[in-house]
Scaffold this active site. Structure first.
Site, PDB file in Angstrom:
ATOM      1  N   GLY A 120      16.567   4.859   2.823  1.00 26.23           N
ATOM      2  CA  GLY A 120      17.869   4.298   2.518  1.00 26.23           C
ATOM      3  C   GLY A 120      18.730   4.192   3.768  1.00 26.23           C
ATOM      4  N   CYS A 121      19.849   3.499   3.628  1.00 25.41           N
ATOM      5  CA  CYS A 121      20.712   3.243   4.786  1.00 25.41           C
ATOM      6  C   CYS A 121      21.444   4.507   5.246  1.00 25.41           C
ATOM      7  CB  CYS A 121      21.697   2.123   4.464  1.00 25.41           C
ATOM      8  SG  CYS A 121      22.552   2.290   2.880  1.00 25.41           S
TER       9      CYS A 121
END
EC number: 1.2.1.38
Length: 343
Positions: free
Chosen positions: A146-147
């Site tokens: 994920g970011c």
């Protein structure tokens, strides 16, 4: 040439994959899949892609001629569609959270949906590119991070692996632009709600919290918990993660900076800033860079790390292509040499 397919072709992650893969010398985009836009020309949905004459297609398993398929889809779509493709022998790089969390109970508590089958979770390789390698023959499913975890784990990894911090003291204060929420409409991303506004959200229950904790625990060799508070800011792209962690032995800004620069000396996409300078989101916009600024409060023996990425590139599509490069033993920067867009 490697034949690539992109699933979820109408979303932001897919748009970035298309943009970046166009310049990759070893890749051809064979298919762009979107179940809601089958047979529509790509340029009808994305007028800025007038030069690309492809149409959206329906994803098929039988007779699929792709070498690699990127999934830029919600987790439920990935969980359903990916296993048959992997079984067929196609490499899959998944940008969703479907296969990141190995504990099914934890996944279901945070995602509020049924987890993927345990066998699929076990076979998926979670890959922050800077510390991963693959066996092309054995690796079929890569789970892209994920970011928020990407920005956070890149900053914390050297400190955790060197065992120099108090693992109970990690605080992560992170800000993200609205593109991280995808293209679906919701009240909190309406212009009148978001503009001139700053808000914390998903405190204590954000899906990226267990992802961060799981992989910090792997690095540390013991259970790690963090305090993680994400915030939504009125900009399109970017993540800025400010991380606080106390040392277990004495450090200075200079000694921590030396450790970090040494650790990432051979990693072209992680740029450790000079002492006294701290990165901004605009300085990595549109690029695959993660920039990290460092300060040590020597009075409290606390490290303050400021890590920035473009959430759609290093936090999603760019890192997915970086993982493709590692999978095929290409130079890691292939197709990803774009400088940040500035101003």
């Amino acid at each position: 040439m490697i034949k690539v397919g992109i699933v979820g072709g109408s979303g932001y992650g897919a748009i970035e994959l298309i943009r970046l893969l166009q310049t990759h010398p070893h890749v051809t985009i064979a298919h762009i899949y979107s179940h809601s836009k089958v047979d529509e020309p790509l340029k009808l949905t994305f007028p800025h892609l007038q030069h690309i004459m492809q149409h959206f297609e329906a994803l098929t398993v039988d007779n699929n001629d792709c070498d690699v398929i990127f999934f830029a889809t919600p987790a439920p779509v990935s969980k359903t569609c990916i296993p048959p493709l992997v079984e067929k022998g196609i490499h899959v790089i998944d940008l969703s959270g479907a296969f990141r969390i190995k504990n099914r109970e934890i996944y279901e508590a945070y995602y509020k949906e049924t987890a993927a089958a345990q066998d699929d979770l076990n076979h998926a390789i979670y890959s922050i590119s800077e510390w991963q390698s693959f066996d092309n023959n054995g690796t079929k499913l890569i789970s892209n991070p994920g970011c928020f975890p990407t920005a956070t784990l890149l900053a914390l990894h050297p400190l955790i692996s060197e065992k120099i911090v108090d693992l109970s003291s990690i605080i992560i204060d992170a800000k993200t632009g609205v593109s991280g929420a995808g293209r679906s409409l919701s009240q909190r991303v309406h212009f009148s709600e978001m503009n001139e506004n700053l808000s914390a959200y998903a405190i204590g229950n954000h899906k990226h919290k267990p992802e961060i904790e799981q992989y910090l625990s792997i690095i540390a060799g013991q259970d790690v918990s963090v305090i993680f508070t994400p915030h939504l800011v009125p900009m399109t792209r970017g993540i800025l993660s400010t991380i606080y962690v106390k040392f277990s032995s004495e450090y200075t800004t200079e000694s921590l900076h030396k450790l970090m620069t040494s650790y990432y000396a051979n990693q072209p996409f992680v740029r450790i800033r000079d002492i006294g300078t701290f990165p901004t989101t605009k300085e990595v916009l549109g690029s695959n860079y993660c920039d990290i600024g460092i300060y040590v409060d020597e009075t409290t023996q606390t490290a303050i790390l400021v890590s920035v990425i473009d959430n759609l590139v290093k936090g999603a599509s760019g890192q997915a292509i970086q993982n493709l490069n590692i999978l095929y033993d290409f130079e890691v920067t292939t197709g990803l040499n774009q400088s940040p867009v500035y101003p």
